[in-house]
Design a protein around this motif. Structure first.
Motif, PDB file in Angstrom:
ATOM      1  N   UNK A   1    -105.293  98.366  34.522  1.00  0.00           N
ATOM      2  CA  UNK A   1    -106.013  97.212  35.063  1.00  0.00           C
ATOM      3  C   UNK A   1    -107.258  96.920  34.224  1.00  0.00           C
ATOM      4  N   UNK A   2    -107.999  97.970  33.876  1.00  0.00           N
ATOM      5  CA  UNK A   2    -109.238  97.786  33.126  1.00  0.00           C
ATOM      6  C   UNK A   2    -108.980  97.305  31.699  1.00  0.00           C
ATOM      7  N   UNK A   3    -107.969  97.865  31.051  1.00  0.00           N
ATOM      8  CA  UNK A   3    -107.680  97.475  29.670  1.00  0.00           C
ATOM      9  C   UNK A   3    -107.221  96.023  29.613  1.00  0.00           C
ATOM     10  N   UNK A   4    -106.343  95.632  30.527  1.00  0.00           N
ATOM     11  CA  UNK A   4    -105.868  94.239  30.558  1.00  0.00           C
ATOM     12  C   UNK A   4    -107.030  93.286  30.806  1.00  0.00           C
ATOM     13  N   UNK A   5    -107.875  93.622  31.791  1.00  0.00           N
ATOM     14  CA  UNK A   5    -109.033  92.773  32.091  1.00  0.00           C
ATOM     15  C   UNK A   5    -109.993  92.719  30.908  1.00  0.00           C
ATOM     16  N   UNK A   6    -110.176  93.845  30.220  1.00  0.00           N
ATOM     17  CA  UNK A   6    -111.091  93.895  29.080  1.00  0.00           C
ATOM     18  C   UNK A   6    -110.611  93.004  27.940  1.00  0.00           C
ATOM     19  N   UNK A   7    -109.309  93.008  27.691  1.00  0.00           N
ATOM     20  CA  UNK A   7    -108.747  92.135  26.656  1.00  0.00           C
ATOM     21  C   UNK A   7    -109.009  90.676  27.011  1.00  0.00           C
ATOM     22  N   UNK A   8    -108.769  90.318  28.263  1.00  0.00           N
ATOM     23  CA  UNK A   8    -108.998  88.939  28.706  1.00  0.00           C
ATOM     24  C   UNK A   8    -110.477  88.571  28.620  1.00  0.00           C
ATOM     25  N   UNK A   9    -111.362  89.493  29.014  1.00  0.00           N
ATOM     26  CA  UNK A   9    -112.797  89.241  28.918  1.00  0.00           C
ATOM     27  C   UNK A   9    -113.206  89.036  27.457  1.00  0.00           C
ATOM     28  N   UNK A  10    -112.660  89.890  26.579  1.00  0.00           N
ATOM     29  CA  UNK A  10    -113.016  89.806  25.168  1.00  0.00           C
ATOM     30  C   UNK A  10    -112.571  88.506  24.531  1.00  0.00           C
ATOM     31  N   UNK A  11    -111.431  87.992  24.958  1.00  0.00           N
ATOM     32  CA  UNK A  11    -110.901  86.758  24.373  1.00  0.00           C
ATOM     33  C   UNK A  11    -111.572  85.517  24.965  1.00  0.00           C
ATOM     34  N   UNK A  12    -111.759  85.530  26.291  1.00  0.00           N
ATOM     35  CA  UNK A  12    -112.151  84.299  26.974  1.00  0.00           C
ATOM     36  C   UNK A  12    -113.570  84.298  27.563  1.00  0.00           C
ATOM     37  N   UNK A  13    -114.187  85.455  27.732  1.00  0.00           N
ATOM     38  CA  UNK A  13    -115.421  85.455  28.531  1.00  0.00           C
ATOM     39  C   UNK A  13    -116.575  86.249  27.935  1.00  0.00           C
ATOM     40  N   UNK A  14    -116.532  86.580  26.653  1.00  0.00           N
ATOM     41  CA  UNK A  14    -117.626  87.354  26.047  1.00  0.00           C
ATOM     42  C   UNK A  14    -118.969  86.646  26.194  1.00  0.00           C
ATOM     43  N   UNK A  15    -118.975  85.346  25.933  1.00  0.00           N
ATOM     44  CA  UNK A  15    -120.223  84.585  26.017  1.00  0.00           C
ATOM     45  C   UNK A  15    -120.749  84.546  27.443  1.00  0.00           C
ATOM     46  N   UNK A  16    -119.856  84.313  28.390  1.00  0.00           N
ATOM     47  CA  UNK A  16    -120.282  84.251  29.792  1.00  0.00           C
ATOM     48  C   UNK A  16    -120.918  85.566  30.230  1.00  0.00           C
ATOM     49  N   UNK A  17    -120.323  86.685  29.834  1.00  0.00           N
ATOM     50  CA  UNK A  17    -120.837  87.991  30.250  1.00  0.00           C
ATOM     51  C   UNK A  17    -122.011  88.465  29.397  1.00  0.00           C
ATOM     52  N   UNK A  18    -122.364  87.708  28.375  1.00  0.00           N
ATOM     53  CA  UNK A  18    -123.504  88.097  27.552  1.00  0.00           C
ATOM     54  C   UNK A  18    -123.246  89.319  26.705  1.00  0.00           C
ATOM     55  N   UNK A  19    -121.981  89.596  26.431  1.00  0.00           N
ATOM     56  CA  UNK A  19    -121.610  90.749  25.610  1.00  0.00           C
ATOM     57  C   UNK A  19    -120.778  90.253  24.429  1.00  0.00           C
ATOM     58  N   UNK A  20    -121.468  89.913  23.352  1.00  0.00           N
ATOM     59  CA  UNK A  20    -120.786  89.386  22.162  1.00  0.00           C
ATOM     60  C   UNK A  20    -120.250  90.545  21.331  1.00  0.00           C
ATOM     61  N   UNK A  21    -119.220  91.191  21.853  1.00  0.00           N
ATOM     62  CA  UNK A  21    -118.580  92.298  21.153  1.00  0.00           C
ATOM     63  C   UNK A  21    -117.118  91.941  20.918  1.00  0.00           C
ATOM     64  N   UNK A  22    -116.480  92.664  20.004  1.00  0.00           N
ATOM     65  CA  UNK A  22    -115.090  92.370  19.669  1.00  0.00           C
ATOM     66  C   UNK A  22    -114.166  92.729  20.828  1.00  0.00           C
ATOM     67  N   UNK A  23    -112.928  92.278  20.747  1.00  0.00           N
ATOM     68  CA  UNK A  23    -111.935  92.640  21.766  1.00  0.00           C
ATOM     69  C   UNK A  23    -111.759  94.151  21.801  1.00  0.00           C
ATOM     70  N   UNK A  24    -111.798  94.778  20.616  1.00  0.00           N
ATOM     71  CA  UNK A  24    -111.682  96.239  20.575  1.00  0.00           C
ATOM     72  C   UNK A  24    -112.863  96.897  21.293  1.00  0.00           C
ATOM     73  N   UNK A  25    -114.036  96.306  21.121  1.00  0.00           N
ATOM     74  CA  UNK A  25    -115.201  96.819  21.832  1.00  0.00           C
ATOM     75  C   UNK A  25    -115.047  96.685  23.335  1.00  0.00           C
ATOM     76  N   UNK A  26    -114.470  95.566  23.758  1.00  0.00           N
ATOM     77  CA  UNK A  26    -114.216  95.362  25.185  1.00  0.00           C
ATOM     78  C   UNK A  26    -113.212  96.379  25.719  1.00  0.00           C
TER      79      UNK A  26
END
Length: 271
Positions: free
Chosen positions: A180-205
């Motif tokens: 659940x966390x890995x899938x959500x992290x990939x989605x956050x990294x692709x679509x929501x990095x700016x919203x969450x204020x975490x400008x990190x790569x998908x791998x970082x997510x």
């Protein structure tokens, strides 16, 4: 768990989550106040469940509560200095308390500060330095980990994860929460990095999702270990279906310091 208990647990969990999300969107000051209330309630519960190990009375409890409040606002210089003074005062006061176990009494106070106050202070620091939405992302990952572990563990759980401490937890549930966390992290990294204020790569997510899953599990197990050693089921009864505030934030107390360190490392290596 029967349907009624599950319903109570779900409703109280939604109220708890709604309160956190509301304070995050409201601003840093309301969120800091919420963290302070959680810290005070958690210290109170911790003092009560460890009362058999010795208690310094209302004065010591008040000092411990003041200490965690200072740690919650420890991102500011003066509260941190005051906290250092409180710890010195706490040890000095033990001289005037008739106790056959002074080390245990002092250790309880210090543990409440480090176990409860420090992680919540780091959480507020992260919200201030990064973004309040960064803290929201971590909360969402914690909740998704709990949900995935519960759903997969309930349906497929066969192999005990840590039977000595928590007989109900399974490896299947652990990997369900991780998925659940890995899938959500990939989605956050692709679509929501700016919203969450975490400008990190998908791998970082993805790494952040793994960190949350691991430390959420360890945080829950450590609190289970403490409760088992004290022969209690819950730390309190504040939240229907969940127990006390410590039962609700046990994962958070491990996840926040780990995530702060992880994000600092990412900043250093530029991932």
């Amino acid at each position: 768990m029967d349907l009624k208990k599950l319903s109570v647990r779900t409703v109280s969990g939604l109220i708890y989550a709604g309160l956190i999300i509301g304070c995050i969107f409201w601003g840093l000051t309301p969120f800091s106040c919420l963290a302070t209330v959680c810290a005070l309630l958690a210290v109170y519960e911790f003092d009560k469940i460890t009362e058999k190990m010795g208690s310094g009375g209302p004065l010591i409890m008040g000092l411990d509560m003041l200490g965690v409040v200072m740690l919650v606002f420890g991102r500011l210089f003066y509260p941190l200095v005051i906290w250092v003074f409180i710890m010195l005062l706490r040890m000095t006061l033990q001289l005037y308390i008739k106790s056959t176990t002074p080390i245990t009494s002092i250790a309880k106070s210090f543990m409440s500060q480090i176990y409860i106050g420090l992680p919540l202070g780091l959480m507020v620091l992260l919200a201030d330095v990064r973004h309040l939405h960064a803290v929201l992302a971590i909360f969402i990952l914690i909740w998704l980990n709990d949900t995935g572990a519960f759903l997969v563990g309930s349906m497929l759980g066969r192999h005990r994860l840590f039977e000595r401490i928590s007989p109900k937890k399974s490896w299947e549930g652990f990997f369900g929460g991780l998925a659940f966390d890995v899938i959500a992290s990939v989605l956050f990294g692709i679509y929501a990095s700016t919203f969450f204020g975490l400008e990190i790569s998908v791998y970082g997510w993805v790494g952040l999702g793994v960190v949350v899953c691991l430390f959420s599990t360890w945080g829950d197990l450590v609190e289970s270990m403490l409760k088992r050693s004290l022969h209690i089921k819950d730390s309190g009864s504040l939240i229907p279906g969940h127990g006390g505030i410590l039962d609700r934030i046990d994962s958070l107390l491990f996840v926040m310091p780990a995530c702060v360190i992880y994000l600092m490392i990412l900043s250093e290596i530029g991932l």
